[in-house]
Design a protein around this motif. Sequence first.
Motif, PDB file in Angstrom:
ATOM      1  N   GLN A 172       0.886  -1.165   0.000  1.00 40.26           N
ATOM      2  CA  GLN A 172       0.000   0.000   0.000  1.00 40.26           C
ATOM      3  C   GLN A 172       0.926   1.217   0.000  1.00 40.26           C
ATOM      4  OE1 GLN A 172      -3.786  -0.467   0.840  1.00 40.26           O
ATOM      5  NE2 GLN A 172      -3.567  -1.467   2.802  1.00 40.26           N
ATOM      6  N   VAL A 173       1.083   1.788  -1.157  1.00 41.25           N
ATOM      7  CA  VAL A 173       2.138   2.784  -1.341  1.00 41.25           C
ATOM      8  C   VAL A 173       1.530   4.119  -1.788  1.00 41.25           C
ATOM      9  CG1 VAL A 173       4.306   3.280  -2.521  1.00 41.25           C
ATOM     10  CG2 VAL A 173       3.669   0.915  -2.056  1.00 41.25           C
ATOM     11  N   ASP A 174       1.964   5.160  -1.134  1.00 39.48           N
ATOM     12  CA  ASP A 174       1.599   6.515  -1.552  1.00 39.48           C
ATOM     13  C   ASP A 174       2.776   7.145  -2.266  1.00 39.48           C
ATOM     14  OD1 ASP A 174      -1.059   7.355  -0.455  1.00 39.48           O
ATOM     15  OD2 ASP A 174      -0.151   6.573   1.386  1.00 39.48           O
ATOM     16  N   LYS A 175       2.533   7.555  -3.495  1.00 36.34           N
ATOM     17  CA  LYS A 175       3.580   8.270  -4.233  1.00 36.34           C
ATOM     18  C   LYS A 175       3.042   9.656  -4.529  1.00 36.34           C
ATOM     19  CE  LYS A 175       5.534   4.579  -7.070  1.00 36.34           C
ATOM     20  NZ  LYS A 175       6.865   4.434  -6.552  1.00 36.34           N
ATOM     21  N   SER A 176       3.931  10.610  -4.566  1.00 39.77           N
ATOM     22  CA  SER A 176       3.464  11.898  -5.044  1.00 39.77           C
ATOM     23  C   SER A 176       4.569  12.608  -5.810  1.00 39.77           C
ATOM     24  CB  SER A 176       2.972  12.758  -3.880  1.00 39.77           C
ATOM     25  OG  SER A 176       4.057  13.262  -3.164  1.00 39.77           O
ATOM     26  N   TYR A 177       4.141  13.375  -6.752  1.00 38.03           N
ATOM     27  CA  TYR A 177       5.073  14.170  -7.555  1.00 38.03           C
ATOM     28  C   TYR A 177       4.636  15.603  -7.394  1.00 38.03           C
ATOM     29  CZ  TYR A 177       5.929   9.592  -9.451  1.00 38.03           C
ATOM     30  OH  TYR A 177       6.225   8.268  -9.553  1.00 38.03           O
ATOM     31  N   LYS A 178       5.613  16.452  -7.172  1.00 38.10           N
ATOM     32  CA  LYS A 178       5.253  17.837  -6.926  1.00 38.10           C
ATOM     33  C   LYS A 178       6.160  18.751  -7.726  1.00 38.10           C
ATOM     34  CE  LYS A 178       4.544  21.030  -3.043  1.00 38.10           C
ATOM     35  NZ  LYS A 178       3.099  21.205  -3.008  1.00 38.10           N
ATOM     36  N   MET A 179       5.541  19.765  -8.273  1.00 35.67           N
ATOM     37  CA  MET A 179       6.328  20.813  -8.922  1.00 35.67           C
ATOM     38  C   MET A 179       5.847  22.124  -8.338  1.00 35.67           C
ATOM     39  SD  MET A 179       6.670  20.068 -12.935  1.00 35.67           S
ATOM     40  CE  MET A 179       5.369  18.915 -13.179  1.00 35.67           C
ATOM     41  N   LEU A 180       6.791  22.872  -7.864  1.00 35.63           N
ATOM     42  CA  LEU A 180       6.422  24.139  -7.261  1.00 35.63           C
ATOM     43  C   LEU A 180       7.373  25.176  -7.825  1.00 35.63           C
ATOM     44  CD1 LEU A 180       4.810  25.643  -5.030  1.00 35.63           C
ATOM     45  CD2 LEU A 180       6.609  25.000  -3.446  1.00 35.63           C
ATOM     46  N   GLY A 181       6.828  26.162  -8.459  1.00 38.55           N
ATOM     47  CA  GLY A 181       7.719  27.134  -9.070  1.00 38.55           C
ATOM     48  C   GLY A 181       7.122  28.522  -9.096  1.00 38.55           C
ATOM     49  N   THR A 182       8.010  29.479  -9.207  1.00 37.73           N
ATOM     50  CA  THR A 182       7.558  30.856  -9.352  1.00 37.73           C
ATOM     51  C   THR A 182       8.413  31.547 -10.398  1.00 37.73           C
ATOM     52  OG1 THR A 182       9.115  31.639  -7.688  1.00 37.73           O
ATOM     53  CG2 THR A 182       6.922  31.085  -6.919  1.00 37.73           C
ATOM     54  N   VAL A 183       7.828  32.558 -10.992  1.00 42.69           N
ATOM     55  CA  VAL A 183       8.585  33.439 -11.886  1.00 42.69           C
ATOM     56  C   VAL A 183       8.244  34.855 -11.450  1.00 42.69           C
ATOM     57  CG1 VAL A 183       8.883  34.235 -14.241  1.00 42.69           C
ATOM     58  CG2 VAL A 183       8.394  31.836 -13.810  1.00 42.69           C
ATOM     59  N   TYR A 184       9.243  35.708 -11.366  1.00 43.21           N
ATOM     60  CA  TYR A 184       8.900  37.077 -11.024  1.00 43.21           C
ATOM     61  C   TYR A 184       9.623  38.048 -11.936  1.00 43.21           C
ATOM     62  CZ  TYR A 184      13.440  37.849  -8.779  1.00 43.21           C
ATOM     63  OH  TYR A 184      14.771  37.985  -8.539  1.00 43.21           O
ATOM     64  N   ALA A 185       9.030  39.196 -12.045  1.00 45.78           N
ATOM     65  CA  ALA A 185       9.707  40.290 -12.749  1.00 45.78           C
ATOM     66  C   ALA A 185       9.547  41.517 -11.868  1.00 45.78           C
ATOM     67  CB  ALA A 185       9.057  40.530 -14.100  1.00 45.78           C
ATOM     68  N   GLU A 186      10.657  42.231 -11.661  1.00 53.68           N
ATOM     69  CA  GLU A 186      10.569  43.401 -10.808  1.00 53.68           C
ATOM     70  C   GLU A 186      11.067  44.611 -11.586  1.00 53.68           C
ATOM     71  OE1 GLU A 186      11.238  43.456  -6.333  1.00 53.68           O
ATOM     72  OE2 GLU A 186      13.094  44.302  -7.121  1.00 53.68           O
ATOM     73  N   ILE A 187      10.254  45.627 -11.573  1.00 52.79           N
ATOM     74  CA  ILE A 187      10.606  46.843 -12.318  1.00 52.79           C
ATOM     75  C   ILE A 187      10.774  47.975 -11.331  1.00 52.79           C
ATOM     76  CG2 ILE A 187       9.815  48.473 -14.067  1.00 52.79           C
ATOM     77  CD1 ILE A 187       7.877  45.977 -14.818  1.00 52.79           C
ATOM     78  N   LYS A 188      11.931  48.624 -11.443  1.00 51.26           N
ATOM     79  CA  LYS A 188      12.155  49.808 -10.619  1.00 51.26           C
ATOM     80  C   LYS A 188      11.778  51.008 -11.441  1.00 51.26           C
ATOM     81  CE  LYS A 188      15.841  48.795  -7.390  1.00 51.26           C
ATOM     82  NZ  LYS A 188      17.296  48.808  -7.196  1.00 51.26           N
ATOM     83  N   PHE A 189      10.672  51.642 -11.111  1.00 47.69           N
ATOM     84  CA  PHE A 189      10.295  52.859 -11.830  1.00 47.69           C
ATOM     85  C   PHE A 189      11.238  53.980 -11.427  1.00 47.69           C
ATOM     86  CE2 PHE A 189       6.032  50.752 -11.421  1.00 47.69           C
ATOM     87  CZ  PHE A 189       6.018  50.309 -12.725  1.00 47.69           C
TER      88      PHE A 189
END
Lengths: 526, 1043
Positions: free
Chosen positions: B443-460
């Motif tokens: 009785q096996v639990d497997k999990s696959y996870k992808m966690l990601g972010t992308v950001y862009a920062e603009i200095k006005f």
Amino acid sequence: MLKTDSKKIFEMKKVLILTGAIILAVVISCEKSSLDKVNPNGVTFDTYYSNDQELIAGVNSAYATVQGFGLGAREWFFTHDLRADEMATGGGQLEAPRNQLLIGVNDASNPVANSVYTGWYRTIHRANVVIESGLKTNAAFSEAIKNRVTGEAKFLRAWGYFELATLWGGVPLYTEFAKSVEDAQPKSTQETVYKQVIADLKAAEGLLPESYDAKNLGRATKAAAQTLLARTYLQMGDYASAKTELEKVVNSGRFKLVDNYLDLTNEEGEFNSESIFEIVFAPSNGAFNWSGPDGDGNSVQEETIRTQEYSPIGWRNLIPSNKMIDNYERTVKGDAKNDPRFDMSFWKAGDKFNNGNDVISDAAVQGNSSQMDGKTFKISWRKYSLLYKSNAGFATSGINMRVMRYADVLLMLAECENELGNSAKAISLMNQVRARASVAMPAYPTANYPCDSKAKVFEALQHERYVELAAEQVRNLDILRWRKNKKLTSEPISYFKASKHELLPLPQTEIDNNPKIDPKDQNPGY
Amino acid sequence: MLYNYKTTLEMAILRKSIRLLSVLVIFLFSFTTLMAQVKGVVKNETGEGFQGVNVVVKGTTTGTVTNNEGRYEIKASNESVLVFSFLGYKTQEVKVGSQKEINVSLAVDESLMDEIIVVGYGTQKKSTLTGAVSSITNKDLSTQPVISAPQAMQGRIAGVSIVNNSSPGAEPTVRIRGVGSISLNPNPLYVIDGVPAGGLNTIAPSDIESIEVLKDASASAIYGSRAANGVVLITTKKGKSGKLNISLDSYVGTQQAWKTLDLLNSAEYIKYGTALLTASGQPVPARFSNMNTPIYPGATTTFAQTETDWQDVMFKNGPINSNQLSLAGGTDKSKFYMSLGNFKQEGILPFTEYARQNIRLNSDHQIAKFLSVGQTMMVSADNRIAERDAGGRSMIMNIMRMTPYWPVSDPTKLGGYSTTAQGLDATDPENPMRIAVQEQKDQVDKSYKMLGTVYAEIKFTNWLKYKFTAGGDYASSIFTGFVPIYNDGNRSRQTAELSQNRGQFFSKLFTNQLTFDKTIGKNIINVTAVAERQDAKFSQINLTGQRPDNNIKEIQGASNVSGRTSVNENTLISYVGRLNYEYDSKYLLSASVRKDGSSKFAPGKKWGTFPSVSLGWRLSEEAFMKDVPAISEMKLRGSIGVTGYNSIGDYDWQPLVSANNTIYPMGNDGTNLGSYFNSLGNGGLSWEETTMKNIGLDVSLFNNKISLSTEAYLRKTDGLLLRVPLPESMGYSNSPLANVGSMQNKGFEVSLGYHIDKKELKSTLTGTFDLVRNKVLSLATPNATLNAGNNADFGGFDITRTEAGQPLQSFYGWQVEGIFQNEAEISAANGKDGNSATPYQNEATKPGDIKFKDLNGDGKIDAADRTYLGSYLPKFSYGLNYTGTYKNFDFGVFFQGVYGNKIYNGTKVLGQGMLRLFNASTDVLNAWTPTNTDTDVPRAVSGDPNQNSRTSDRFIENGSYLRLKNLTVGYTVPASKISGLTNNVLTKARIYFTSQNLLTFTKYTGYDPEIASRNGNLLTNGVDFGMYPQARTLTVGVNLGFN
């Protein structure tokens, strides 16, 4: 150079500000609709129960609770059996709460009895949902189905209240299902509950058909409603009304005793001519549904654990009491014949089982022994045991439980006739039952049951019901009825204390969670 | 040019100053002509060449940057001073004088590192923080092996309670500042790199840069409707510019049970069993007098020759192993961090294990001066075989109950394991090895996870920034279950049961954030505005089937195949605003408000507003405090705010008909589906709302040698979601959720730090102490009670009760007065109510049975004689951590403990409850008999007619413990030596030895005092139903750094 750079930057900034503004706008725009989510995994009460099929599904779910292990598959037969004098403990393997019921030290937290209380109320709730849905004016019900299903639901509701009033006395009465947490009902009286039972069964009698096609066997019939109504009247001591209902069943001509007594508690004899109402289980070799007391889940074919609980090759939690064993007529006691129902009700060493392939030996049977004729040996329940065609160490069975059968009707009618002064009629009705082909016991009067007075006829009747209906969940009702109606000359329950053991205690959770029930409302003695 | 630009970044001013600038440039040019050339190498703390260090001539704009070997060349005069600086390192100044070559080593500036704290939607200087935020940096995480982020927090953060739970791979129970919910699991909100996400187990601890815990409302209210039980921010590592840094962290170890109980051996068992059954008038099992038979047909050994110590059979050494390889580096334009990890842990009981593989890539890029972008990405796979409570009975329970004269395996049985089949042995325990092999292994639990972010920062401008973040959290879970056909002589399974459950979770997050940050004179103003949306969707498919053989573990050609799918979605739309204001570095103000709209609630109840405000006063900056040199920092702060908790189901307010969800086999041929309606809805459902008030004082003494932080808080939760307990007679099997209760937690926390820096001995002592008091203020109705823990194997009574006026889920039961020594005492008790015919306890009471206390004085024992017997919540908890380095050695000693909590010791019920015949603890040999009267163990009688094992103080034990949670000794090979020895391949080598749970001091008599709640069930925390014990771990590890 710096000047041009900064200009470029400014232009790019404009672009980026615009981009940002767009992203913000996108995020905010579709918000309203996206917060309104409807559960896609089902339907709501308002839209459901609006056609025949859905109404039938509603009442099916009420039958399903009766069959769940909170009731029919386990705790219901246990509660009745443990309260009657038919049973003794099989040994130390009997779980504590069951043992407490058996010896009369159960309290308001006893999970076995409480499970029956809960189970009946779940049945009643589901029946109420169906009865109320049947009144919907905007639904597309066919009149025939609506009436039949309403009749079934009223039968099930009545059965629930009959059991509750008989075992617990006055209980909360719901004739509509609770719509909010404020709808809890106070404790009512036993009489009020019985009145509701009678009203429901009278209505059901008019709505239910006499029979069903093979696919619908197991649904409540007119005769089932009449028999239950008779039981209710009997419990109340109204013999005349009971007689009326029982005669309807007899006069319908639909029922007759089967020849083979074994066919009353095996799988092959289900829905035979003697059967009036059965709790239906899926054919043996399905699976027992341990998942919840209500028997919910749509992939599990439900069976009963009874064979495992009582069988000698099994847990053998309960065995027949010595009193039960002694009650059978035997030549050693001066009876004309050994009652064949003894061998057909119990397993003993030397009996063949598993289609005749195996033989029972005392060494392979765990637990306590019984005393009979001065000898000590192991006797176990055969009724509803699957061992006749199996030798599995663990088995659940699909043998339907015959909740009401024709022999019981005849014996109840005999009781009415005797009470109403027609002893001769009573004797002849009892003799019908004794004349069953496989039983063929000599007719009353006999040496030990002379039947020469109303009291002596009642004695014979008590005996006849005890052995004919042994372990069929009627003995408890009989004792409660005879005690309540002051028919007993001696108390059959050894631990019995007046003003306590007449009723079971209301579950503690009911007292704790029902704002309209006070701890003082607990039944006396608890 | 870079330097120049930095000082005058404000472009508008720059344009107006062109003329001034040109004058400056001419001046600089003329100055540099007078300079001489100076060169050298800058090294970092590990002795490697340090790339990207700024080298500037003090007071000028002349500067350069070190190359990839750490070398620099600069023109400087004899009089000038060179300034070497790099973010996060202590700046060094060196006077040039006559030197032509200047080599320096830069040291990490630890005070500076501690200073920046990650908070919701940004970072803040610790010195100006007004909320209650605690943090752990990767230093705490990397020096010793912890399996998951929550484990790293245990005992290290005041106010955070971590209780390890169950078998490998189970997430510990994390509670921040008490328990805030009754019907919901009061878990904190985890925000991983800005994305609210779960699954902390999947994140490799060595990838974590810092963990911040937002404890009070002023810090957490910015997360609004999800923050009432605290917020944990997890920030993963980023690359640093400079040389590539390759490191390998590996450890290998073993785990074992640190304690076993004294259970009966065969001879003792037979003696006990005889007494138990005889007392209840039952026959003695035939086997007891006939032990000289083979253990199975054809076996050469007999039962008499068999002595199985089931604890010995089942407990094993569990290996644990972890390898993590990481690579970090970059230039000042682009930086990256990547890692690859593998972790595997086997439990101390057979077929319990957890394994994890993970890959991470984080990068940051400066695309233009005003634009930076970056990303984080984790991919992980994990695999868990968990303990299965077969038939609701734990592995420990089966170990304790199994007959000692029974063989472990039995080749004559289908499946290879047998158990007593009652008949001859009069009992039916489960063979624990069969459970492990047949109910757990497949009785096996497997999990696959992808966690990601992308950001862009603009200095006005240099005071206005815009940041866009998109985050995605994808998790796929697959449970495959196979339980085979078997027959152990008592229980059997005729068909193999197969199941497969697949779940897919995807959550996407878009955050738009505008940050204004400006200093105007003595005023520092920081304003953050956020618009955010998060959508989550979970879809599931469950399949089951049966097979007539054990050959195929996939659902192929199976019978009775059935499947179901479901889908759940929710959306949260939020608007956030925050103002941080600072005047003259002395007076601090922070205020935030979040407006959340959630699809989980009924129309009209979807939106909620969660405000907070906090104030701080840095006394140490006041003139009158400057005269106290001992005090280097002193800050008083206070906050108040409101947060919510919404972790209910996506559609809880809309009850459904359970359509076609049951069957009744009309005509014995069951396809008659049934539909029922078993929950009440609630259109008024809303979030739980917590108001928290917090005051805190931070003090640093003697140049930060001693630091102290204390907090006191009052946390009140209203609108507590409760399953309104319905009377049984209503007929509903589900109780509806309603916002009907309130509860309060108040507490006090202290964190203390002491640094010693004596040349070769550098050490830090930190301590945490926290105290919480929980009280339920109201429930659904004034007299409502919530009971939990009823279990027939453990006496069959409720064990905990939750009621207004008491801490939640307090233990509730009877009190033991003593043991009835003779009939006279029983009849005296029976007569207490004036009627000796009615029993005091019940009719079956006999000498040797327990006499319970008649608390209400009515002369009989019933439900009304129960009382509160204590709480699972500790009176206080504490941690003490000592870390230090001496020359090349490093060491860490970490104690963690709780005090004043109670445990309901279910293993004692199993051990000496004597409900019916099973193996038991040796306590039962001391059971009361007419000749053994001086004992607290009642008489042995099967069936427990007097209900001696009912919930009572007999089974309540002191759960306090002090644990040497971690002991580490490490040795680092000196950098100079290692480089030389390995031809510069290896730059760092540390070897260490660690033990977890090496010592435990406790009076608890069960296996392990650190227990949470069985299967994470609510309201049964601290009830030991035979829980999986925490292991003692011994590991050896290395940290290697490569060139």
